[in-house]
Enzyme design. Sequence first.
Site, PDB file in Angstrom:
ATOM      1  N   ARG A 282       0.122  -8.673  13.452  1.00  0.00           N
ATOM      2  CA  ARG A 282      -0.526  -7.648  12.617  1.00  0.00           C
ATOM      3  C   ARG A 282      -1.384  -8.299  11.530  1.00  0.00           C
ATOM      4  O   ARG A 282      -2.444  -7.790  11.187  1.00  0.00           O
ATOM      5  CB  ARG A 282       0.527  -6.709  12.009  1.00  0.00           C
ATOM      6  CG  ARG A 282       1.116  -5.788  13.080  1.00  0.00           C
ATOM      7  CD  ARG A 282       2.436  -5.195  12.650  1.00  0.00           C
ATOM      8  NE  ARG A 282       2.313  -4.339  11.493  1.00  0.00           N
ATOM      9  CZ  ARG A 282       3.319  -4.079  10.662  1.00  0.00           C
ATOM     10  NH1 ARG A 282       4.503  -4.624  10.847  1.00  0.00           N
ATOM     11  NH2 ARG A 282       3.122  -3.282   9.647  1.00  0.00           N
TER      12      ARG A 282
ATOM     13  N   ARG B  11      -9.421   0.923   9.218  1.00  0.00           N
ATOM     14  CA  ARG B  11      -8.977  -0.437   9.537  1.00  0.00           C
ATOM     15  C   ARG B  11     -10.041  -1.209  10.308  1.00  0.00           C
ATOM     16  O   ARG B  11      -9.828  -2.370  10.631  1.00  0.00           O
ATOM     17  CB  ARG B  11      -7.711  -0.370  10.378  1.00  0.00           C
ATOM     18  CG  ARG B  11      -6.416  -0.565   9.582  1.00  0.00           C
ATOM     19  CD  ARG B  11      -5.275  -0.377  10.545  1.00  0.00           C
ATOM     20  NE  ARG B  11      -4.066  -1.064  10.209  1.00  0.00           N
ATOM     21  CZ  ARG B  11      -3.015  -0.491   9.639  1.00  0.00           C
ATOM     22  NH1 ARG B  11      -3.053   0.762   9.266  1.00  0.00           N
ATOM     23  NH2 ARG B  11      -1.904  -1.174   9.451  1.00  0.00           N
TER      24      ARG B  11
ATOM     25  N   LYS C 233       0.841  -1.217   0.000  1.00  0.00           N
ATOM     26  CA  LYS C 233       0.000   0.000   0.000  1.00  0.00           C
ATOM     27  C   LYS C 233       0.871   1.260   0.000  1.00  0.00           C
ATOM     28  O   LYS C 233       0.660   2.162  -0.790  1.00  0.00           O
ATOM     29  CB  LYS C 233      -0.908   0.044   1.246  1.00  0.00           C
ATOM     30  CG  LYS C 233      -1.845  -1.113   1.411  1.00  0.00           C
ATOM     31  CD  LYS C 233      -2.822  -0.870   2.559  1.00  0.00           C
ATOM     32  CE  LYS C 233      -2.170  -0.764   3.925  1.00  0.00           C
ATOM     33  NZ  LYS C 233      -1.570  -2.016   4.417  1.00  0.00           N
TER      34      LYS C 233
ATOM     35  N   ARG D  16      11.632  -1.415  10.749  1.00  0.00           N
ATOM     36  CA  ARG D  16      10.610  -0.959  11.699  1.00  0.00           C
ATOM     37  C   ARG D  16      10.524  -1.924  12.877  1.00  0.00           C
ATOM     38  O   ARG D  16      10.611  -3.124  12.696  1.00  0.00           O
ATOM     39  CB  ARG D  16       9.251  -0.891  10.988  1.00  0.00           C
ATOM     40  CG  ARG D  16       8.998   0.457  10.341  1.00  0.00           C
ATOM     41  CD  ARG D  16       7.783   0.466   9.477  1.00  0.00           C
ATOM     42  NE  ARG D  16       6.582  -0.071  10.115  1.00  0.00           N
ATOM     43  CZ  ARG D  16       5.383  -0.070   9.542  1.00  0.00           C
ATOM     44  NH1 ARG D  16       5.241   0.429   8.323  1.00  0.00           N
ATOM     45  NH2 ARG D  16       4.334  -0.570  10.157  1.00  0.00           N
TER      46      ARG D  16
ATOM     47  N   ARG E   3      11.651  -6.315   4.801  1.00  0.00           N
ATOM     48  CA  ARG E   3      11.724  -4.975   4.208  1.00  0.00           C
ATOM     49  C   ARG E   3      12.496  -3.983   5.088  1.00  0.00           C
ATOM     50  O   ARG E   3      12.631  -4.167   6.296  1.00  0.00           O
ATOM     51  CB  ARG E   3      10.321  -4.437   3.934  1.00  0.00           C
ATOM     52  CG  ARG E   3       9.568  -4.053   5.189  1.00  0.00           C
ATOM     53  CD  ARG E   3       8.176  -3.567   4.867  1.00  0.00           C
ATOM     54  NE  ARG E   3       7.471  -3.161   6.052  1.00  0.00           N
ATOM     55  CZ  ARG E   3       6.225  -2.708   6.061  1.00  0.00           C
ATOM     56  NH1 ARG E   3       5.544  -2.620   4.931  1.00  0.00           N
ATOM     57  NH2 ARG E   3       5.665  -2.346   7.193  1.00  0.00           N
TER      58      ARG E   3
HETATM   59  P1  AMP Z   1       1.016   0.772   9.091  1.00  0.00           P
HETATM   60  O1  AMP Z   1       2.208   1.646   8.873  1.00  0.00           O
HETATM   61  O2  AMP Z   1      -0.181   1.180   8.266  1.00  0.00           O
HETATM   62  O3  AMP Z   1       1.340  -0.698   8.956  1.00  0.00           O
HETATM   63  O4  AMP Z   1       0.561   0.998  10.607  1.00  0.00           O
HETATM   64  C1  AMP Z   1       1.429   0.713  11.682  1.00  0.00           C
HETATM   65  C2  AMP Z   1       0.663   0.623  12.983  1.00  0.00           C
HETATM   66  O5  AMP Z   1      -0.002   1.868  13.254  1.00  0.00           O
HETATM   67  C3  AMP Z   1      -0.451  -0.412  13.035  1.00  0.00           C
HETATM   68  O6  AMP Z   1       0.029  -1.726  13.340  1.00  0.00           O
HETATM   69  C4  AMP Z   1      -1.336   0.154  14.162  1.00  0.00           C
HETATM   70  O7  AMP Z   1      -0.747  -0.072  15.429  1.00  0.00           O
HETATM   71  C5  AMP Z   1      -1.264   1.654  13.883  1.00  0.00           C
HETATM   72  N1  AMP Z   1      -2.325   2.117  12.955  1.00  0.00           N
HETATM   73  C6  AMP Z   1      -2.148   2.663  11.726  1.00  0.00           C
HETATM   74  N2  AMP Z   1      -3.335   2.970  11.181  1.00  0.00           N
HETATM   75  C7  AMP Z   1      -4.277   2.614  12.069  1.00  0.00           C
HETATM   76  C8  AMP Z   1      -5.695   2.652  12.074  1.00  0.00           C
HETATM   77  N3  AMP Z   1      -6.394   3.133  11.034  1.00  0.00           N
HETATM   78  N4  AMP Z   1      -6.350   2.182  13.174  1.00  0.00           N
HETATM   79  C9  AMP Z   1      -5.676   1.706  14.237  1.00  0.00           C
HETATM   80  N5  AMP Z   1      -4.332   1.616  14.284  1.00  0.00           N
HETATM   81  C10 AMP Z   1      -3.622   2.068  13.219  1.00  0.00           C
END
Ligand code: AMP
Length: 224
Positions: free
Chosen positions: A171, A88, A13, A160, A127
């Site tokens: 996740r 989400r 994404k 990360r 990654r």
């Molecule tokens: P991402 O970079 O999109 O993989 O997001 C990393 C982390 O941020 C996720 O594992 C959640 O802990 C938090 N996070 C990001 N977006 C959301 C969302 N829309 N709702 C809840 N937690 C989020």
Amino acid sequence: MRIIIFGPPGSGKGTQAKLLTERFHIPHISTGDLLREAVAKKSPLGMKAKGYLDAGALVPDDVMIGLIREVVASGKAKDGFILDGFPRTIPQAEALDRLFEELGIRLDGVISLRVEHDEVVRRLTDRRSCRSCGRIFNPSQLLKDDPAKCPRCGGELYQRSDDTLETARRRLDVYLRDTKPLKDFYRRSGRFTQIDGMRDISTIQEEIISILGKSKLKKTTATG
Ligand code: AMP
């Protein structure tokens, strides 16, 4: 252009959204990036979110809905946006629909990237991200003589903290339980297109551009 890029963690994404941003000059709004910035700054939002990010759990809906309302209502998103990582959960999607209605925003579409589960975990743990430009790289894209240097901007690459095997698996479970049901939510609204996210980056990007082009065409035809 107002779109949501949807899919499991590691489905590409962020990579696809960044390419679309460069091509169409539309802001990429990644809730994950916003939260990581807040954690790095130790802002009140960051302090609240840190434990959830570290555990691979979702930050509570009320916090996320407040955050997205602030960003979408700000000037930053007025000429369009590519939303990555939000919504989400079903309550987040419902809140987003209400917010769009309130602000008179029409969502052009939701593009979903489908990637197999084993591949998701492999991609997440392999990654690396750049501290300077935010780009994400898989092992085959790294510089042979300096794999810790960003091939694009020369910045420092890092893994990360939530891309470890255990957290990556967590996740994916959270995605399957809380986020995947959104596919039906958006399918019902007729704004949903799923594409194969197992192919190479540029092939996927071209397909997304073609889908967006067609939806523009449909709109033009519909209005005469
Ligand atoms: P991402 O970079 O999109 O993989 O997001 C990393 C982390 O941020 C996720 O594992 C959640 O802990 C938090 N996070 C990001 N977006 C959301 C969302 N829309 N709702 C809840 N937690 C989020």
